[in-house]
Scaffold this active site. Sequence first.
Site, PDB file in Angstrom:
ATOM      1  N   SER A 253       0.856  -1.193   0.000  1.00 15.65           N
ATOM      2  CA  SER A 253       0.000   0.000   0.000  1.00 15.65           C
ATOM      3  C   SER A 253       0.887   1.236   0.000  1.00 15.65           C
ATOM      4  O   SER A 253       2.119   1.135   0.057  1.00 15.65           O
ATOM      5  CB  SER A 253      -0.902   0.009   1.230  1.00 15.65           C
ATOM      6  OG  SER A 253      -0.126   0.354   2.363  1.00 15.65           O
ATOM      7  N   LYS A 254       0.218   2.367  -0.040  1.00 17.57           N
ATOM      8  CA  LYS A 254       0.949   3.644  -0.089  1.00 17.57           C
ATOM      9  C   LYS A 254       1.956   3.786   1.053  1.00 17.57           C
ATOM     10  O   LYS A 254       2.949   4.489   0.912  1.00 17.57           O
ATOM     11  CB  LYS A 254      -0.043   4.805  -0.021  1.00 17.57           C
ATOM     12  CG  LYS A 254      -0.690   5.114  -1.364  1.00 17.57           C
ATOM     13  CD  LYS A 254      -0.850   6.624  -1.548  1.00 17.57           C
ATOM     14  CE  LYS A 254      -1.510   6.965  -2.859  1.00 17.57           C
ATOM     15  NZ  LYS A 254      -2.978   6.947  -2.763  1.00 17.57           N
ATOM     16  N   ARG A 255       1.678   3.143   2.177  1.00 15.74           N
ATOM     17  CA  ARG A 255       2.610   3.243   3.306  1.00 15.74           C
ATOM     18  C   ARG A 255       3.998   2.759   2.921  1.00 15.74           C
ATOM     19  O   ARG A 255       4.995   3.173   3.497  1.00 15.74           O
ATOM     20  CB  ARG A 255       2.129   2.367   4.478  1.00 15.74           C
ATOM     21  CG  ARG A 255       0.997   2.936   5.286  1.00 15.74           C
ATOM     22  CD  ARG A 255       0.645   1.992   6.422  1.00 15.74           C
ATOM     23  NE  ARG A 255       0.270   0.669   5.932  1.00 15.74           N
ATOM     24  CZ  ARG A 255       0.957  -0.431   6.135  1.00 15.74           C
ATOM     25  NH1 ARG A 255       2.072  -0.415   6.820  1.00 15.74           N
ATOM     26  NH2 ARG A 255       0.539  -1.594   5.646  1.00 15.74           N
TER      27      ARG A 255
END
Length: 484
Positions: A253-255
């Site tokens: 994910s973007k994390r």
Amino acid sequence: MSPRVRFAPSPTGALHIGGARTAIYNWAFARATEGTFVLRIDDTDAERSTPENTAQILRSMRWLGIDWDEGPEVGGPHEPYFQTQRAGRYAAALERMKASGTAYPCFCSAAELEAKREIARAGEGPTGYDRTCRGIDPSVAAARIAAGEPHVWRLAVPEDRGDIVVDDIVRGETVFPASAMDDFVLVRSDGTPTYNFATVVDDADMEITHVIRGDDHLSNTPRQILVFEALGHAVPRFAHLSMIWGADGKKLSKRHGATSVEAFREEGYLPEAILNYVALLGWSLDGETTIISRETLAREFSLDRISKNPAIFDFEKLEWMNGVYIRDLSPAGLAEKMIPWLVEAGLTTTADYEARPAWYESLVPLIAERAKRLTDIAPALAFLFTDGVTLDPASADKALGSDAARDSLAAAADALAGLGSWDHDTIESTLRELAVTLGVKPKVLFQAVRVAVTGSVVSPPLFESLALLGKEASVARMRAALHA
Ligand code: GLU
């Protein structure tokens, strides 16, 4: 019959790494088997689907070099390739199912369904729809519909169907008990088709032979098989791809960093590197080869080499691979790729590049060895495009902080100013001889010159840099640094 596969993104966002992998596998499988790759836009989620997202998905696919044989912009025998434009197809399929008795209207209200669910949750009734409306006499149902009573259309799952076995190419067999399959909704009360219905109608219409997609859809597959059967259509083969994880074992994910193809482009990645790296997230050529060209992928891809284990996305490995692809470019090829980045950094113009392409190509050796991304290039070459340089204070302190360093820089400026020819070898031998004469370590002298000329201890190779900057500018910067 040669394979027909499809990539069916929902344009509710950008094309992300997971979607890109699905697209690449479908594309590569079609190419390797001389099959057909269809692109279909699943835009039935009217609220979240936008034309901008569709455009971005298409742009990302083209950038990666994934071309489609049928679909938006290219057309094909099964037009249109947007689900929102295929309402007539879904209506026609429903008509066929009504006629064959495989679909029936359901008049249960939302409140009634909620009450049934409540009972089921208490463990006192069947899970899923209890088939209340399945027994309604067709003529009664027709009259209620004619009277305008709201209704949905449900699939009449055959009573004797038995368990549904999904024989997945990647995952092997998964058995879904018939008891878990209720008579799910095909068409909502507003007339719109559900995902499981629209997808199967389209896959049947488009004669899809292999459905290759993320395993988040595995649980939909038994339902889709039931719809294929109700339509009297052959069931395609399925290949469900495992998840992609970040280094921490959680869903990418973007994390973790950039996840959309567009973001990787903006971060200076080459499409060839993304294609190669993403292809290896769950597939391998032979278990060891890491650099695989588009052509090899298109020739050698096979479904039986897809792994069922989750793939780990390793940003460092991707960056390394990008460096490999950067170094693989010809000087002219890399020059062309770096120009937009130099222009964006305000260092030059396209017109200047067009006026003297050879000069720009001569810059390539300065950066080719070290650049891992195209974004590394403008900072490394900036010193060549400015009138002077601002010395990085830490670098200046380190390389020009002592009197000895400054004296040797002054001597180097004089020695270079006197040179008749200005090329890499002459510059190098002059500076090396000077170091001997002065009794200083060559490294100390070179570092002083480097910081004076480029502004930093981190720079492209020194002698090439000086040669490209030119004598006057180099000497002027060295003298300026002495007065800084
Ligand atoms: N539109 C669906 C998605 O993006 C497609 C699923 C499928 O391939 O059937 O997840």
